[in-house]
Motif scaffolding. Sequence first.
Motif, mmCIF file in Angstrom:
data_model
loop_
_atom_site.group_PDB
_atom_site.id
_atom_site.type_symbol
_atom_site.label_atom_id
_atom_site.label_comp_id
_atom_site.label_asym_id
_atom_site.label_seq_id
_atom_site.Cartn_x
_atom_site.Cartn_y
_atom_site.Cartn_z
ATOM 1 N N ILE A 27 0.856 -1.174 0.000
ATOM 2 C CA ILE A 27 0.000 0.000 0.000
ATOM 3 C C ILE A 27 0.895 1.227 0.000
ATOM 4 N N ILE A 28 0.612 2.154 -0.907
ATOM 5 C CA ILE A 28 1.451 3.333 -1.077
ATOM 6 C C ILE A 28 0.654 4.567 -0.682
ATOM 7 N N PHE A 29 1.226 5.342 0.227
ATOM 8 C CA PHE A 29 0.643 6.610 0.647
ATOM 9 C C PHE A 29 1.531 7.717 0.105
ATOM 10 N N GLY A 30 0.947 8.653 -0.622
ATOM 11 C CA GLY A 30 1.776 9.696 -1.187
ATOM 12 C C GLY A 30 0.995 10.890 -1.682
ATOM 13 N N ASP A 31 1.693 11.705 -2.456
ATOM 14 C CA ASP A 31 1.123 12.934 -2.995
ATOM 15 C C ASP A 31 1.014 12.817 -4.515
ATOM 16 N N ASN A 34 -2.643 1.973 -4.472
ATOM 17 C CA ASN A 34 -2.086 3.322 -4.473
ATOM 18 C C ASN A 34 -3.082 4.269 -3.818
ATOM 19 N N GLN A 35 -2.786 4.687 -2.606
ATOM 20 C CA GLN A 35 -3.643 5.596 -1.854
ATOM 21 C C GLN A 35 -3.137 7.034 -1.929
ATOM 22 N N SER A 36 -2.371 7.327 -2.949
ATOM 23 C CA SER A 36 -1.807 8.668 -3.127
ATOM 24 C C SER A 36 -2.872 9.622 -3.666
ATOM 25 N N ILE A 37 -2.837 10.837 -3.155
ATOM 26 C CA ILE A 37 -3.765 11.877 -3.580
ATOM 27 C C ILE A 37 -2.972 13.168 -3.763
ATOM 28 N N PRO A 38 -3.119 13.815 -4.928
ATOM 29 C CA PRO A 38 -2.405 15.077 -5.135
ATOM 30 C C PRO A 38 -2.715 16.092 -4.031
ATOM 31 N N GLY A 39 -1.672 16.759 -3.562
ATOM 32 C CA GLY A 39 -1.836 17.784 -2.541
ATOM 33 C C GLY A 39 -1.780 17.292 -1.111
ATOM 34 N N GLN A 40 -1.644 15.977 -0.907
ATOM 35 C CA GLN A 40 -1.604 15.460 0.462
ATOM 36 C C GLN A 40 -0.310 15.838 1.177
ATOM 37 N N SER A 41 -0.438 16.104 2.460
ATOM 38 C CA SER A 41 0.716 16.343 3.322
ATOM 39 C C SER A 41 0.844 15.159 4.273
ATOM 40 N N LYS A 80 -5.526 9.152 7.489
ATOM 41 C CA LYS A 80 -6.181 8.022 6.831
ATOM 42 C C LYS A 80 -5.390 6.719 6.912
ATOM 43 N N PHE A 81 -4.162 6.786 7.413
ATOM 44 C CA PHE A 81 -3.284 5.618 7.444
ATOM 45 C C PHE A 81 -3.907 4.419 8.163
ATOM 46 N N GLU A 82 -4.369 4.619 9.381
ATOM 47 C CA GLU A 82 -4.899 3.505 10.175
ATOM 48 C C GLU A 82 -6.119 2.862 9.515
ATOM 49 N N ILE A 83 -7.002 3.667 8.998
ATOM 50 C CA ILE A 83 -8.217 3.138 8.354
ATOM 51 C C ILE A 83 -7.857 2.300 7.129
ATOM 52 N N GLU A 84 -7.009 2.835 6.273
ATOM 53 C CA GLU A 84 -6.624 2.122 5.059
ATOM 54 C C GLU A 84 -5.870 0.837 5.380
ATOM 55 N N LEU A 85 -5.010 0.886 6.372
ATOM 56 C CA LEU A 85 -4.250 -0.294 6.758
ATOM 57 C C LEU A 85 -5.179 -1.395 7.289
#
Length: 82
Positions: free
Chosen positions: A7-11, A40-47, A54-59
């Motif tokens: 699972i990828i978290f990004g911008d 891919n849980q990346s969303i443009p503009g995320q910090s 959202k990390f815990e929920i997605e995990l």
Amino acid sequence: MKDIVTIIFGDSISYGLYDNELGWVSRLRKKLDNNHFIFNQSIPGQSSFDILNKFEIELKNRYNEIDCFKVIFSFGIKDALK
């Protein structure tokens, strides 16, 4: 063989914004075998703050003890601006 779940978290860079091949995550997905699943849980503009929210929920939605599980964090542009 065990499945490998990533699972990828990004911008926007991980999302592939403005990239005609949909970014590095899409390129990686093409090179991996059928036992490797990428979410891919990346969303443009995320910090980093947005990702932590959202990390815990997605995990919890994707994690199981059977598969080999990996997490990749790929962000920093918005954080660097602050």
